[in-house]
Each structure stands twice: as structure tokens, then as C-alpha cells.
Write a protein that holds these residues in place. Structure first.
Motif, PDB file in Angstrom:
ATOM      1  N   PHE A 176      41.114  46.939  38.758  1.00 42.17           N
ATOM      2  CA  PHE A 176      41.988  46.450  37.697  1.00 42.17           C
ATOM      3  C   PHE A 176      41.747  44.955  37.482  1.00 42.17           C
ATOM      4  O   PHE A 176      41.554  44.487  36.358  1.00 42.17           O
ATOM      5  CB  PHE A 176      43.446  46.717  38.098  1.00 42.17           C
ATOM      6  N   TYR A 177      41.714  44.218  38.591  1.00 39.85           N
ATOM      7  CA  TYR A 177      41.474  42.770  38.539  1.00 39.85           C
ATOM      8  C   TYR A 177      40.088  42.464  37.978  1.00 39.85           C
ATOM      9  O   TYR A 177      39.928  41.598  37.109  1.00 39.85           O
ATOM     10  CB  TYR A 177      41.631  42.194  39.943  1.00 39.85           C
ATOM     11  N   ALA A 178      39.068  43.172  38.457  1.00 34.83           N
ATOM     12  CA  ALA A 178      37.704  42.940  37.980  1.00 34.83           C
ATOM     13  C   ALA A 178      37.597  43.211  36.480  1.00 34.83           C
ATOM     14  O   ALA A 178      36.893  42.502  35.759  1.00 34.83           O
ATOM     15  CB  ALA A 178      36.722  43.811  38.747  1.00 34.83           C
ATOM     16  N   ALA A 179      38.306  44.233  36.000  1.00 35.56           N
ATOM     17  CA  ALA A 179      38.244  44.592  34.585  1.00 35.56           C
ATOM     18  C   ALA A 179      38.866  43.519  33.701  1.00 35.56           C
ATOM     19  O   ALA A 179      38.347  43.213  32.622  1.00 35.56           O
ATOM     20  CB  ALA A 179      38.950  45.928  34.357  1.00 35.56           C
ATOM     21  N   VAL A 180      39.985  42.933  34.146  1.00 37.56           N
ATOM     22  CA  VAL A 180      40.692  41.967  33.295  1.00 37.56           C
ATOM     23  C   VAL A 180      40.265  40.530  33.533  1.00 37.56           C
ATOM     24  O   VAL A 180      40.492  39.667  32.680  1.00 37.56           O
ATOM     25  CB  VAL A 180      42.222  42.097  33.470  1.00 37.56           C
ATOM     26  N   ALA A 181      39.621  40.252  34.675  1.00 34.41           N
ATOM     27  CA  ALA A 181      39.247  38.877  34.999  1.00 34.41           C
ATOM     28  C   ALA A 181      37.747  38.635  34.938  1.00 34.41           C
ATOM     29  O   ALA A 181      37.316  37.518  34.649  1.00 34.41           O
ATOM     30  CB  ALA A 181      39.767  38.507  36.391  1.00 34.41           C
ATOM     31  N   ARG A 182      36.939  39.630  35.270  1.00 28.79           N
ATOM     32  CA  ARG A 182      35.482  39.476  35.398  1.00 28.79           C
ATOM     33  C   ARG A 182      35.161  38.358  36.387  1.00 28.79           C
ATOM     34  O   ARG A 182      34.245  37.563  36.203  1.00 28.79           O
ATOM     35  CB  ARG A 182      34.842  39.188  34.030  1.00 28.79           C
ATOM     36  N   LEU A 183      35.912  38.340  37.479  1.00 32.93           N
ATOM     37  CA  LEU A 183      35.749  37.363  38.553  1.00 32.93           C
ATOM     38  C   LEU A 183      35.664  38.098  39.878  1.00 32.93           C
ATOM     39  O   LEU A 183      36.160  39.222  40.004  1.00 32.93           O
ATOM     40  CB  LEU A 183      36.938  36.391  38.602  1.00 32.93           C
ATOM     41  N   ASP A 184      35.083  37.458  40.898  1.00 29.47           N
ATOM     42  CA  ASP A 184      35.149  38.044  42.229  1.00 29.47           C
ATOM     43  C   ASP A 184      36.522  37.767  42.824  1.00 29.47           C
ATOM     44  O   ASP A 184      37.368  37.099  42.203  1.00 29.47           O
ATOM     45  CB  ASP A 184      34.007  37.546  43.125  1.00 29.47           C
ATOM     46  N   ASN A 185      36.763  38.270  44.019  1.00 31.25           N
ATOM     47  CA  ASN A 185      38.098  38.172  44.599  1.00 31.25           C
ATOM     48  C   ASN A 185      38.484  36.760  45.005  1.00 31.25           C
ATOM     49  O   ASN A 185      39.634  36.495  45.339  1.00 31.25           O
ATOM     50  CB  ASN A 185      38.223  39.106  45.804  1.00 31.25           C
ATOM     51  N   GLU A 186      37.513  35.834  44.965  1.00 33.05           N
ATOM     52  CA  GLU A 186      37.814  34.428  45.226  1.00 33.05           C
ATOM     53  C   GLU A 186      37.997  33.652  43.928  1.00 33.05           C
ATOM     54  O   GLU A 186      38.171  32.430  43.944  1.00 33.05           O
ATOM     55  CB  GLU A 186      36.687  33.786  46.050  1.00 33.05           C
ATOM     56  N   GLY A 187      37.941  34.340  42.801  1.00 34.47           N
ATOM     57  CA  GLY A 187      38.148  33.697  41.510  1.00 34.47           C
ATOM     58  C   GLY A 187      36.902  33.047  40.933  1.00 34.47           C
ATOM     59  O   GLY A 187      37.010  32.183  40.057  1.00 34.47           O
ATOM     60  N   ASN A 188      35.717  33.473  41.378  1.00 29.68           N
ATOM     61  CA  ASN A 188      34.469  32.856  40.937  1.00 29.68           C
ATOM     62  C   ASN A 188      33.619  33.824  40.115  1.00 29.68           C
ATOM     63  O   ASN A 188      33.756  35.039  40.218  1.00 29.68           O
ATOM     64  CB  ASN A 188      33.655  32.389  42.148  1.00 29.68           C
ATOM     65  N   SER A 189      32.713  33.254  39.348  1.00 27.41           N
ATOM     66  CA  SER A 189      31.694  34.023  38.625  1.00 27.41           C
ATOM     67  C   SER A 189      30.548  33.083  38.283  1.00 27.41           C
ATOM     68  O   SER A 189      30.711  31.863  38.303  1.00 27.41           O
ATOM     69  CB  SER A 189      32.273  34.638  37.343  1.00 27.41           C
ATOM     70  N   PRO A 190      29.374  33.617  37.958  1.00 26.68           N
ATOM     71  CA  PRO A 190      28.265  32.761  37.546  1.00 26.68           C
ATOM     72  C   PRO A 190      28.585  31.921  36.310  1.00 26.68           C
ATOM     73  O   PRO A 190      27.920  30.920  36.049  1.00 26.68           O
ATOM     74  CB  PRO A 190      27.138  33.761  37.253  1.00 26.68           C
ATOM     75  N   HIS A 191      29.587  32.338  35.532  1.00 27.35           N
ATOM     76  CA  HIS A 191      29.974  31.608  34.325  1.00 27.35           C
ATOM     77  C   HIS A 191      31.247  30.797  34.529  1.00 27.35           C
ATOM     78  O   HIS A 191      31.838  30.335  33.553  1.00 27.35           O
ATOM     79  CB  HIS A 191      30.152  32.576  33.158  1.00 27.35           C
ATOM     80  N   GLY A 192      31.695  30.651  35.775  1.00 26.67           N
ATOM     81  CA  GLY A 192      32.877  29.860  36.052  1.00 26.67           C
ATOM     82  C   GLY A 192      34.153  30.671  36.105  1.00 26.67           C
ATOM     83  O   GLY A 192      34.139  31.911  36.091  1.00 26.67           O
ATOM     84  N   SER A 193      35.270  29.978  36.128  1.00 26.06           N
ATOM     85  CA  SER A 193      36.571  30.627  36.326  1.00 26.06           C
ATOM     86  C   SER A 193      37.041  31.410  35.110  1.00 26.06           C
ATOM     87  O   SER A 193      38.024  32.151  35.186  1.00 26.06           O
ATOM     88  CB  SER A 193      37.629  29.573  36.682  1.00 26.06           C
TER      89      SER A 193
END
Length: 633
Positions: free
Chosen positions: A531-548
Motif C-alpha cells: 500500500f505504501y509503495a503504491a502511494v509513495a513510490r519510496l522504500d521503507n526509509e523514505g528514499n528513491s533514486p528520484h528523491g523523497s
């Protein structure tokens, strides 16, 4: 999550029922309902002192939360205050006043029909008020998972290792605690070389396992996290060669044996090549233990339905046995595993679907096209950007897959096909378009609800074509956040635009249906991670290659879309949307109570990961936790 993760219930003070009204209206509510049942003392309200957590519910009751905090996934009434449950069925939903008056009329009808208008036969409706802050959602479904494999994975947690050295430490510790001889296999699952900090991202080798003296002489078989590659030890390699007549084939249709510069096997067997390794079959006791563990953990995280995405005949018989023994509280929608069916089983297997509310069903088959992106096995139309000599693996040629799919289709089975790469997804859409084509019925394919399992990397035109054909794209949001740190390097800047494109797939869908799953144990069993990944597109630490802001944030789902994907859309994909998937009148009372509002868009998205399940209810019965609140009669 285990039972120990559940927060203790807190004793709440008695509160009046809610009906979208403030405290000045509370006496009005009492007067209205007392008048509605004049002459029947049972209809006067009085507070009953009860324990703070209900684990056994009345046969009929109204469950009420803070105003609008029951999220129904029903497009007509998406938010309500109360639901009325009678045994295993939801009778009505709405504000408290609405459901109470409805119940009064319902009782009058029953009495007139069965008791000759005898007033004493009228039953009061207990009202359970949840403590403030709790919310209710429909029971969550995982539209793509592997039940027994989850229990197997949990016995030895290779997925927790963040380096090769740490993984070898974990194995050595396991061997010390479970002594075995040179012919006793050690089998486990979960390694992911893309997450190791002490390697260059290449596959590990048999020599790596032999580098530890305690492991060197043991037959070890370790499945990659996606189950598309098997890493074995030198001793296991010896046994594998002996099992295959003293040597190994140069090539394997639908698979690959990785070799070093001298042509010797490195210890990695990809996709179909894994079948060459003679890993012992699980015992009946192991299978039962794995199932029990998966069921227990599923209930603890709010899962009420699971689509088991590759079920063997033996596993299906186990699910039926558990159901007969009343030890299967969850609903299992099984897909027959075409790769593990013998020719005789495939011809004789019959659809098993007594009812869409049954706890065991099998009306679809799972076919396979390619491997996985993490093992360079996803079949691509053009070479991998980070491995130009590789296009991935088609586990079955297109012509063979077409023939197999047609045979199942013509026998009335649902056809669900694994496809990761753009070549695989194109092939599957071509197949559905051919076998389902009916010049006289433009909805012929959509009526059968065929599914692409994963729909991970698709050409832009195929993203749209899936919807036009009426093919369901069953996706796993945590795959996007697990793969995002290496996916673009594998695919390149253009091809990545058609990958993990969940919002695009949802909008392209003919009926705006996007079933969501996890593929556990490849990913976590906790649906809130998806659910979180779908709505945030972030890892569980709040990071992604494109930022927060999230990885390719245009492909995020809203919270409402994600909830629907895990409830009503998943039910639709299992031909059960008329009786499951939303908190609506006449549907089964499958619901979950969370300790915080995961649906509130104003709350930080990371708060979703902190949410805990207070209770899981299936068929109106508490199967995990307890309901914290006060009861009013």
C-alpha cells in the motif's frame, strides 16, 4: 508481523453511539430509539461494562467508528459510520440513526413473517463503538502470493543479509544449530545479490559457499528471492551431476546454467535449469508447518484472501484438508501451477469452485513466459542495457505457450500468465487476442478476465492494449521499490518509462481494475508495505533514486485506488466481487481494524508503515486480535 506486534487494548470510557452528530444530540438519539420500540424494555439503551477487547462477537451487531472512518471500497458509499453484521453477512451500512431504523424495520418484517407480529420476538441490536482513532477497511486481499513458499522462507531468513559475508554467517549459524551430514540438503530462500554491500553485483558462486569450512562439504541449495535462480554448493553440484548421468547439459530450454571462462558451472542455475538440481521434496510435516506459519502471519497483517499464484496438486489437497478441518480461516483462490502438473494431471484436473465465498477455490491456471529482472531473466525485445549480450529467457517459446493457453481456455479455465519483460508481455497479449477473439462479441476476452501476472515492463502501446482487450494486469507495488535502484540501469532511460506503470495501467483498464499483490515471500507479507509503495513510490526509509517525492511519481496511486486494488479489484480478479471486496450490503463480513488512519491523505505517508492491525474479522468472526471499544444495547 507476529501476534506480539499487536498493541494491548486500552480500557475506553463509555461513549454514546455516533451518527455524525455532536454531544448535544446524544439525548435525541436515545429518545428516538426508545420511542421506536415503545413497550419493549430491551430497546432502551443502557451501558454494559465489558472488557476493552471483544474476541467473540454477538450473532448480530452494529460496528461503529469515528464519523466516516469505515472505508468501504464501495463506490456508492465509500465512507460510513457503521456497518450492521448478522452472522457472516453485512446487512446494511450508514450513520447510526440510519442503521438503527433499518434494523427496526428489518425486525418488524421478520416478526410479521415468522412470529405473527409478536413484539417480544424483536431482537435489540448491540452497538460496538470502536475507541477513537481506529478505522475499518474491507478485509485485504493479496492478488499474487505463494503461501507454502512463505512458510519455507521464514525458517532461514536469507533476505535479511545485506552482504555476502553476512549471509554466510547466517548459514554457518544455522548449520551449527542443525547439524547434518554430507548428504543432508540445506535448502533456503531469499538471497538478493543486488543488495549486498561487499560484492560488485555479480551472481555468487559455489566457491563462495565453499569458502567457509563449516559449509564446504554440505549440499546447499539457496533460492534467489524471486525464485528464478538457484545457488548451490560444490557438494550439491557433485550430486546434481550424478543425478543427471554424470554431467550437465550444455544448454537448457527455458533456462541457463551459468559457467565460468573455462566452461565450468559456477553454481548458479537460472529458471528451467533449476529442475536439474535434485533438491529433496518437502515432507508432509514440513508442508503443514509452512502452511500454518503463512496463515498465522497473514491474519496478523489483515489478509483475509490470498490468490496463491502457482499451486501444485499436493498443495491444493492440503488447502482442502485444512478447510475440512476448519483450520483455514483465510480464503485461498488457487491458480494451478502448470509447470508442476504432469501431463496426466493437466488433462484430468477439473475446476473446483463451489462458491465465490468458499475458503478454497481453483478455477484458473498459472502459465509462465519468462524469468525475473533481478536475475537478467526477464525476456526483452532488445538487449539489457547493463548486459548487452543478454535478452533474458523465454521459458516457453511463443508457439508452445499459445498452444497451452488455448487448451486451458477452451476447457473453461481462467488463464493467468506470468510476464515480466516487454517481449513476454507482448507475447501474452498476442496470445489473449488470438484465443479470445470473437467477431460477434467485443467483450469476449474481458468476460473471461484473463490476467497478466506482474505486467512489469511493457511497451507504451501494450500498456494501452491490455486495457482495450480487457486483460487484467495484476501488479505488485513493492517490486517497483525493490527494483528501482537497479531497474533503470538494466532497462535504460526510455524502456523504463513503460515499467512499473501502475497509474497508467489503471487508467488504461477497461473497468479501472488493477489487482494488487505482493508476490510474498519475494516481498513482505504485510500488505501495508505494498500500500505504501503504491502511494509513495519510496522504500521503507523514505528514499528513491528520484528523491523523497518518489520514483516516477506520476505512476503513484491514490490511497483510495490502492485500497480498492487490495480489496474490490482483487475480488473482481477472482470472480468474487458480488460477495467480497467491499463493505456493502449482502456481502461477507470480512474486515480489518487498524490502529490509525492510513487513508487520510493529510497524514505523512510514512505513517502507513507504523500502522498495526487491531483485529482481523472473516465471516463475521474475529480470527486475529480483538475489537477495542464499548458495547451498547
Amino acid at each position: 508481523m507476529s501476534a506480539s506486534d499487536k498493541r494491548p487494548g486500552q480500557r475506553a470510557t463509555a461513549r454514546t453511539p455516533r451518527a455524525n452528530t455532536d454531544s448535544s444530540n446524544k439525548q435525541v438519539i436515545y429518545t428516538l430509539f426508545a420511542s421506536a420500540a415503545a413497550g419493549t424494555a430491551a430497546w432502551y439503551y443502557s451501558f454494559i461494562h465489558t472488557p476493552p477487547s471483544f474476541t467473540v462477537l454477538p450473532s448480530s451487531y452494529a460496528l461503529c467508528a469515528d464519523a466516516g472512518k469505515i472505508y468501504t471500497a464501495d463506490p456508492v458509499k465509500p465512507n460510513v459510520d457503521c456497518i450492521v453484521v448478522d452472522k457472516q453477512t453485512i446487512l446494511t451500512t450508514g450513520a447510526l440513526l440510519e442503521v438503527q431504523f433499518w434494523w427496526d424495520g428489518y425486525q418488524n418484517e421478520l416478526i410479521a413473517k415468522w412470529y405473527g407480529n409478536e413484539p417480544s420476538a424483536k431482537k435489540p441490536l448491540p452497538v460496538i463503538n470502536l475507541r477513537p482513532g481506529l478505522i475499518v477497511t474491507p478485509g485485504l486481499a493479496d492478488a499474487h502470493a505463494h503461501i507454502l513458499q512463505y512458510g519455507f522462507k521464514m525458517q532461514l531468513r536469507l533476505d535479511q543479509a545485506r552482504s555476502l559475508s553476512e549471509l554466510l554467517d547466517t548459514l554457518e549459524d544455522y548449520v551449527r544449530k542443525h547439524p547434518s551430514g554430507p548428504d543432508t540438503w540445506i535448502e533456503a530462500m531469499g538471497w538478493d545479490h543486488t543488495k549486498w554491500s561487499d560484492t560488485d553485483g555479480s551472481f555468487p558462486t559455489a566457491a563462495d559457499l565453499a569458502s567457509r569450512p563449516t559449509l564446504a562439504a554440505l549440499p546447499i541449495a539457496l533460492h534467489r528471492v524471486d525464485v528464478h535462480a538457484l545457488w548451490i554448493s560444490p557438494r550439491a553440484l557433485e550430486l546434481t551431476k550424478a543425478h543427471n548421468g554424470g554431467g550437465l547439459p550444455v544448454s537448457v530450454p527455458g533456462g541457463e546454467i551459468l559457467r565460468d571462462s573455462a566452461g565450468e558451472p559456477t553454481g548458479i542455475f537460472v529458471d528451467a535449469a533449476q529442475s536439474l538440481v535434485p533438491v529433496p521434496k518437502w515432507s508432509r510435516q514440513q508442508v503443514r508447518e509452512y502452511a500454518d506459519r503463512a496463515i498465522k502471519d497473514a491474519l496478523a497483517v489483515g489478509l483475509t484472501s490470498i490468490h496463491d499464484a502457482a499451486t501444485s496438486v499436493e498443495e491444493f489437497e492440503l488447502f482442502k484438508q485444512l478447510d475440512t478441518e476448519r483450520k483455514l480461516p483465510i480464503r485461498v483462490y488457487a491458480m494451478a501451477d502448470s509447470d508442476r502438473l504432469t501431463l496426466k494431471e493437466a488433462k484430468q484436473l477439473e475446476i473446483y469452485d463451489t462458491s465465490p465465498t468458499a475458503h478454497v477455490r481453483m478455477r484458473s491456471v498459472k502459465l509462465f513466459t519468462d524469468g525475473a529482472l533481478g536475475s537478467w531473466g526477464a525476456a526483452l525485445l532488445s538487449p539489457y542495457s547493463d548486459k548487452p549480450d543478454a535478452h533474458g529467457i523465454m521459458r516457453h517459446p511463443e508457439e508452445e505457450l499459445l498452444k497451452t493457453a488455448r487448451e486451458w481456455w477452451e476447457r473453461g479455465w481462467g488463464v493467468n500468465i506470468h510476464a515480466i519483460g516487454d517481449r513476454a508481455n507482448k507475447a501474452v497479449l498476442d496470445i489473449f487476442e488470438e484465443i479470445g477473439n470473437d467477431p460477434d462479441d467485443s467483450d469476449a476476452i474481458a468476460k473471461r478476465r484473463p490476467r497478466i501476472e506482474h505486467s512489469q515492463i511493457m511497451r507504451p502501446e501494450d500498456l494501452q492494449r491490455s486495457g482495450k482487450l480487457g486483460v487484467l494486469t495484476s501488479v505488485q507495488p513493492t517490486h517497483a521499490t525493490s527494483d528501482m535502484n537497479y531497474a533503470e540501469a538494466r532497462l535504460g532511460p526510455e524502456r523504463i518509462k513503460g515499467a512499473y506503470a501502475y497509474q497508467t495501467l489503471l487508467q488504461a483498464s477497461r473497468n479501472h481494475v488493477l489487482p494488487l499483490g505482493s508476490d510474498f515471500p519475494v516481498e513482505s507479507i504485510n500488505p501495508l508495505y505494498g500500500f505504501y509503495a503504491a502511494v509513495a513510490r519510496l522504500d521503507n526509509e523514505g528514499n528513491s533514486p528520484h528523491g523523497s517525492g518518489g520514483w516516477y511519481p506520476a505512476e503513484r496511486l491514490t490511497r483510495a485506488q490502492a485500497l480498492k486494488g487490495m480489496t474490490l479489484d482483487a475480488a473482481y480478479a477472482a470472480f468474487a466481487e458480488e460477495v467480497l471486496g467491499s463493505l456493502s450490503a449482502s456481502k461477507r463480513a470480512d474486515y480489518v481494524i487498524f490502529d490509525r488512519d492510513i487513508m487520510d491523505e493529510s497524514r505523512p505517508v510514512g505513517d502507513i508503515l507504523e500502522a498495526k492491525v487491531e483485529a482481523t474479522i472473516i465471516d463475521g468472526k474475529v480470527v486475529y486480535g480483538g475489537i477495542s471499544g464499548n458495547s451498547i444495547l
